[in-house]
Design a protein around this motif. Structure first.
Motif, PDB file in Angstrom:
ATOM      1  N   TRP A 220     -13.647   7.993  -8.692  1.00 44.08           N
ATOM      2  CA  TRP A 220     -15.062   7.773  -8.989  1.00 44.08           C
ATOM      3  C   TRP A 220     -15.423   6.298  -8.843  1.00 44.08           C
ATOM      4  O   TRP A 220     -16.492   5.963  -8.326  1.00 44.08           O
ATOM      5  CB  TRP A 220     -15.415   8.305 -10.361  1.00 44.08           C
ATOM      6  CG  TRP A 220     -16.855   8.064 -10.737  1.00 44.08           C
ATOM      7  CD1 TRP A 220     -17.309   7.344 -11.798  1.00 44.08           C
ATOM      8  CD2 TRP A 220     -18.019   8.530 -10.055  1.00 44.08           C
ATOM      9  NE1 TRP A 220     -18.686   7.338 -11.816  1.00 44.08           N
ATOM     10  CE2 TRP A 220     -19.150   8.061 -10.752  1.00 44.08           C
ATOM     11  CE3 TRP A 220     -18.216   9.296  -8.910  1.00 44.08           C
ATOM     12  CZ2 TRP A 220     -20.449   8.331 -10.349  1.00 44.08           C
ATOM     13  CZ3 TRP A 220     -19.523   9.568  -8.499  1.00 44.08           C
ATOM     14  CH2 TRP A 220     -20.620   9.089  -9.214  1.00 44.08           C
ATOM     15  N   ALA A 221     -14.543   5.413  -9.262  1.00 44.39           N
ATOM     16  CA  ALA A 221     -14.812   3.972  -9.131  1.00 44.39           C
ATOM     17  C   ALA A 221     -14.959   3.578  -7.663  1.00 44.39           C
ATOM     18  O   ALA A 221     -15.701   2.648  -7.335  1.00 44.39           O
ATOM     19  CB  ALA A 221     -13.696   3.162  -9.793  1.00 44.39           C
TER      20      ALA A 221
ATOM     21  N   LEU B  28       0.829  -1.203   0.000  1.00 47.02           N
ATOM     22  CA  LEU B  28       0.000   0.000   0.000  1.00 47.02           C
ATOM     23  C   LEU B  28       0.862   1.251   0.000  1.00 47.02           C
ATOM     24  O   LEU B  28       1.796   1.373   0.788  1.00 47.02           O
ATOM     25  CB  LEU B  28      -0.914  -0.012   1.226  1.00 47.02           C
ATOM     26  CG  LEU B  28      -2.068   0.961   1.214  1.00 47.02           C
ATOM     27  CD1 LEU B  28      -3.008   0.694   0.042  1.00 47.02           C
ATOM     28  CD2 LEU B  28      -2.831   0.849   2.517  1.00 47.02           C
ATOM     29  N   ASN B  29       0.517   2.182  -0.873  1.00 44.11           N
ATOM     30  CA  ASN B  29       1.196   3.468  -0.960  1.00 44.11           C
ATOM     31  C   ASN B  29       0.144   4.560  -0.841  1.00 44.11           C
ATOM     32  O   ASN B  29      -0.814   4.580  -1.616  1.00 44.11           O
ATOM     33  CB  ASN B  29       1.940   3.572  -2.303  1.00 44.11           C
ATOM     34  CG  ASN B  29       2.600   4.921  -2.483  1.00 44.11           C
ATOM     35  OD1 ASN B  29       3.185   5.470  -1.562  1.00 44.11           O
ATOM     36  ND2 ASN B  29       2.499   5.474  -3.690  1.00 44.11           N
TER      37      ASN B  29
ATOM     38  N   THR C 200       0.118  -1.275  -6.293  1.00 45.18           N
ATOM     39  CA  THR C 200       0.616  -1.531  -7.652  1.00 45.18           C
ATOM     40  C   THR C 200      -0.182  -0.763  -8.710  1.00 45.18           C
ATOM     41  O   THR C 200      -0.627  -1.332  -9.698  1.00 45.18           O
ATOM     42  CB  THR C 200       0.650  -3.039  -7.973  1.00 45.18           C
ATOM     43  OG1 THR C 200      -0.664  -3.589  -7.826  1.00 45.18           O
ATOM     44  CG2 THR C 200       1.603  -3.777  -7.056  1.00 45.18           C
ATOM     45  N   GLY C 201      -0.374   0.522  -8.448  1.00 44.19           N
ATOM     46  CA  GLY C 201      -1.025   1.393  -9.417  1.00 44.19           C
ATOM     47  C   GLY C 201      -2.530   1.396  -9.409  1.00 44.19           C
ATOM     48  O   GLY C 201      -3.151   2.195 -10.105  1.00 44.19           O
ATOM     49  N   ARG C 202      -3.158   0.548  -8.633  1.00 47.13           N
ATOM     50  CA  ARG C 202      -4.635   0.487  -8.576  1.00 47.13           C
ATOM     51  C   ARG C 202      -5.120   1.217  -7.332  1.00 47.13           C
ATOM     52  O   ARG C 202      -4.682   0.904  -6.217  1.00 47.13           O
ATOM     53  CB  ARG C 202      -5.086  -0.966  -8.544  1.00 47.13           C
ATOM     54  CG  ARG C 202      -6.581  -1.116  -8.726  1.00 47.13           C
ATOM     55  CD  ARG C 202      -6.957  -2.555  -8.718  1.00 47.13           C
ATOM     56  NE  ARG C 202      -6.693  -3.070  -7.368  1.00 47.13           N
ATOM     57  CZ  ARG C 202      -7.268  -4.119  -6.840  1.00 47.13           C
ATOM     58  NH1 ARG C 202      -8.097  -4.836  -7.554  1.00 47.13           N
ATOM     59  NH2 ARG C 202      -7.001  -4.504  -5.616  1.00 47.13           N
TER      60      ARG C 202
ATOM     61  N   ASP D 276      -6.032  10.523 -11.324  1.00 45.65           N
ATOM     62  CA  ASP D 276      -6.718   9.665 -10.350  1.00 45.65           C
ATOM     63  C   ASP D 276      -8.231   9.809 -10.385  1.00 45.65           C
ATOM     64  O   ASP D 276      -8.943   9.066  -9.703  1.00 45.65           O
ATOM     65  CB  ASP D 276      -6.242   9.977  -8.924  1.00 45.65           C
ATOM     66  CG  ASP D 276      -4.785   9.672  -8.707  1.00 45.65           C
ATOM     67  OD1 ASP D 276      -4.277   8.717  -9.327  1.00 45.65           O
ATOM     68  OD2 ASP D 276      -4.149  10.385  -7.900  1.00 45.65           O
ATOM     69  N   ARG D 277      -8.749  10.741 -11.154  1.00 43.45           N
ATOM     70  CA  ARG D 277     -10.196  11.027 -11.117  1.00 43.45           C
ATOM     71  C   ARG D 277     -11.058   9.803 -11.391  1.00 43.45           C
ATOM     72  O   ARG D 277     -12.015   9.540 -10.671  1.00 43.45           O
ATOM     73  CB  ARG D 277     -10.547  12.157 -12.077  1.00 43.45           C
ATOM     74  CG  ARG D 277     -10.122  13.503 -11.561  1.00 43.45           C
ATOM     75  CD  ARG D 277     -10.656  14.631 -12.433  1.00 43.45           C
ATOM     76  NE  ARG D 277     -10.243  15.913 -11.883  1.00 43.45           N
ATOM     77  CZ  ARG D 277     -10.909  16.572 -10.929  1.00 43.45           C
ATOM     78  NH1 ARG D 277     -12.014  16.073 -10.445  1.00 43.45           N
ATOM     79  NH2 ARG D 277     -10.467  17.726 -10.477  1.00 43.45           N
TER      80      ARG D 277
END
Length: 162
Positions: free
Chosen positions: A17-18, A3-4, A58-60, A12-13
């Motif tokens: 929203w997701a 986690l980062n 990891t980017g998600r 990141d918008r």
């Protein structure tokens, strides 16, 4: 999980929203219109006076938070924050990491305390988390939230010194 927690970036918008859309549509934890649009949600969450943080693995994006002054003028030394975690990441420490980062940023910005003005009492996971992080219930608003399944439930005002 790696986690980062980092500052929001314009890219990141869609990820925010997701995370927010299912929370808003469920209508169980925030006093927001359940039909709120993506543009309205971003205007609320990413308002100019908000410092927005995201948690990613990891980017998600797995969670998002914002930090702001709870009040203006004589109340500007108390921070306020809001948090949302993706359904898939709940119970995995994302909310804790975001709150710890928000408290750290609040301290760095000179806030003396943090207050949550409207924690839906039936949101037991959030209440448990905030208590474990040192927040105490300083007020209870009877039947202040109309929960879509439970009817009218209390909202809590929670506070902690930073």
């Amino acid at each position: 999980m790696s986690l980062n927690v980092r500052a929001f970036a314009e890219g990141d918008r869609a990820g925010i929203w997701a995370i927010l859309e299912p929370v808003i549509r469920a209508g169980e934890t925030y006093a927001l219109p359940r039909d709120q649009s993506e543009a309205e949600a971003h205007a609320t969450w990413c308002a100019p006076e908000h410092e927005v943080l995201v948690a990613e693995d990891t980017g998600r994006l797995l969670g998002a938070a914002y930090l702001k002054a709870n009040q203006r003028g004589g109340g500007a030394h108390v921070a306020n924050a809001a948090f949302a975690t993706s359904e898939a990441a709940r119970g995995r420490g994302v909310g804790r990491a975001l709150c710890e980062a928000a408290m750290e940023r609040a301290r760095a910005r000179g806030f003396r305390a943090m207050q949550f003005n409207f924690v839906v009492a039936s949101n037991e996971g959030a209440v448990r988390l905030w208590r474990s992080l040192g927040f105490t219930e300083v007020g209870r608003l009877p039947d202040a939230f109309h929960h879509p399944r439970l009817g009218f439930v209390d909202a809590l005002v929670m506070h902690r010194v930073l």
